[in-house]
Design an enzyme around this catalytic site. Structure first.
Site, PDB file in Angstrom:
ATOM      1  CD  GLU A  33      -2.738   1.307   2.565  1.00  0.00           C
ATOM      2  OE1 GLU A  33      -2.819   0.458   3.733  1.00  0.00           O
ATOM      3  OE2 GLU A  33      -3.622   1.703   2.096  1.00  0.00           O
ATOM      4  CD  GLU A  93      -7.744   2.315   5.651  1.00  0.00           C
ATOM      5  OE1 GLU A  93      -6.720   1.305   6.153  1.00  0.00           O
ATOM      6  OE2 GLU A  93      -7.137   2.451   4.679  1.00  0.00           O
TER       7      GLU A  93
HETATM    8  C1  LER Z   1      -3.644   2.043   6.452  1.00  0.00           C
HETATM    9  O1  LER Z   1      -4.313   1.449   4.795  1.00  0.00           O
HETATM   10  C2  LER Z   1      -3.468   3.276   5.813  1.00  0.00           C
HETATM   11  O2  LER Z   1      -4.054   3.818   5.222  1.00  0.00           O
HETATM   12  C3  LER Z   1      -2.454   4.382   6.733  1.00  0.00           C
HETATM   13  O3  LER Z   1      -3.226   5.547   6.128  1.00  0.00           O
HETATM   14  C4  LER Z   1      -2.912   4.067   8.147  1.00  0.00           C
HETATM   15  O4  LER Z   1      -3.779   4.726   8.430  1.00  0.00           O
HETATM   16 MN    MN Z   2      -5.287   2.741   3.590  1.00  0.00          MN
END
Ligand code: LER
Ligand code: MN
Length: 270
Positions: A152, A248
């Site tokens: 990520e 999220e």
């Molecule tokens: C984790 O998926 C993310 O996006 C980070 O910014 C942790 O907060």
């Molecule tokens: Mn994230």
């Protein structure tokens, strides 16, 4: 559109029964809101009765598309980039625990904040090399367990390495593991990418994407800010993306309200 939302289970602080109870009530709530899965942000997956979790998720026909691992760095201070070898090894050992859990629940494992922050008294080049070799070791573990890792890109205010999608794609290609895919997060995309060409670039690299995080410009529920979710989501839909979209966000005013509003908004787009 496969939709999930991120939640923790508090497994480090609660007893085993409460963890299972929490997971069960999450499944019940999210099923009623038309979700397909729950992404779990965990700290100590080995403390969870994984067979019970599987039994419950199957009974609700819910999936656990991914496991978040960032608290390994936030809470334990272990990271891939750490120049202290013993700390770097601890980070890999922690990822092994997530992989073991993920193998049972058929989830993917996220590599994000666990890369760590560069220390003021060390060299970024050295930490970057450590990140690459740690990631290679984790790919090897993931390959042996038939689990997919998700890399990520995260914005520069939270982490020092691989802030953009193109830097991350380059790394994924360099490593060349079939078990390493890209995670695109709309919030980091908004903060880091060039709005003039991001949509075309996403089309180009969509085949690398194994999971997507959704949050609006202020990291609140999709639809509450001004990120162009219509364009973003349709790029993946049109290219036949069949993996999860996972909400999220900051869970404010509450998890329930965010889950409800996000599903309502996102289901109108796709
Ligand atoms: C984790 O998926 C993310 O996006 C980070 O910014 C942790 O907060
Ligand atoms: Mn994230």
């Amino acid at each position: 559109m496969l939709l999930s939302i991120v939640s923790g289970l508090n497994e480090s602080k609660s007893n085993g029964k409460d963890v299972i109870k929490k997971f069960s009530s999450l499944c019940q709530l999210l099923k009623s809101l038309n979700y397909d899965g729950i992404e779990l942000s965990l700290l100590e997956p080995e403390k969870i009765d994984v067979n019970k979790i599987i039994e419950i998720k199957d009974s609700y026909e819910m999936e656990i598309p991914a496991l978040g691992t960032g608290s390994t760095f936030i809470r334990f201070g272990y990271s891939f980039g750490d120049t202290q070898e013993s700390i770097r090894i601890k980070a890999i050992e922690r990822i092994e625990k997530y992989i073991e859990f993920a193998r049972e629940t058929q989830s993917k494992v996220i590599i994000g904040l666990i890369r760590g922050r560069y220390k003021y008294d060390s060299s970024p080049q050295k930490e970057r090399l450590n990140i690459i070799s740690s990631l290679k070791e984790c790919c090897w573990l993931a390959e042996n367990s038939n689990v997919q890792l998700l890399f990520e890109p995260i914005n520069r205010f939270e982490i020092d390495s691989y802030n953009t999608i193109s830097q991350s794609v380059e790394l994924i290609e360099e490593i060349g593991s079939n078990n390493l895919k890209l995670l695109v997060d709309s919030f980091h995309t908004y903060l880091e990418e060039d709005t003039a060409n991001i949509w075309d670039y996403l089309k180009e690299i969509a085949h690398n994407v194994g999971h997507i995080h959704l949050a609006d410009t202020t990291r609140r529920a999709p639809g509450s800010g001004h990120f162009d979710f219509k364009t973003f989501l349709n790029i993946f839909k049109d290219l036949g993306y069949a993996e999860f979209f996972s909400v999220e966000t900051i869970m404010n005013p509450s998890f329930e309200v965010i889950a409800k509003n996000s599903a309502k908004y996102l289901r109108t787009i796709l």
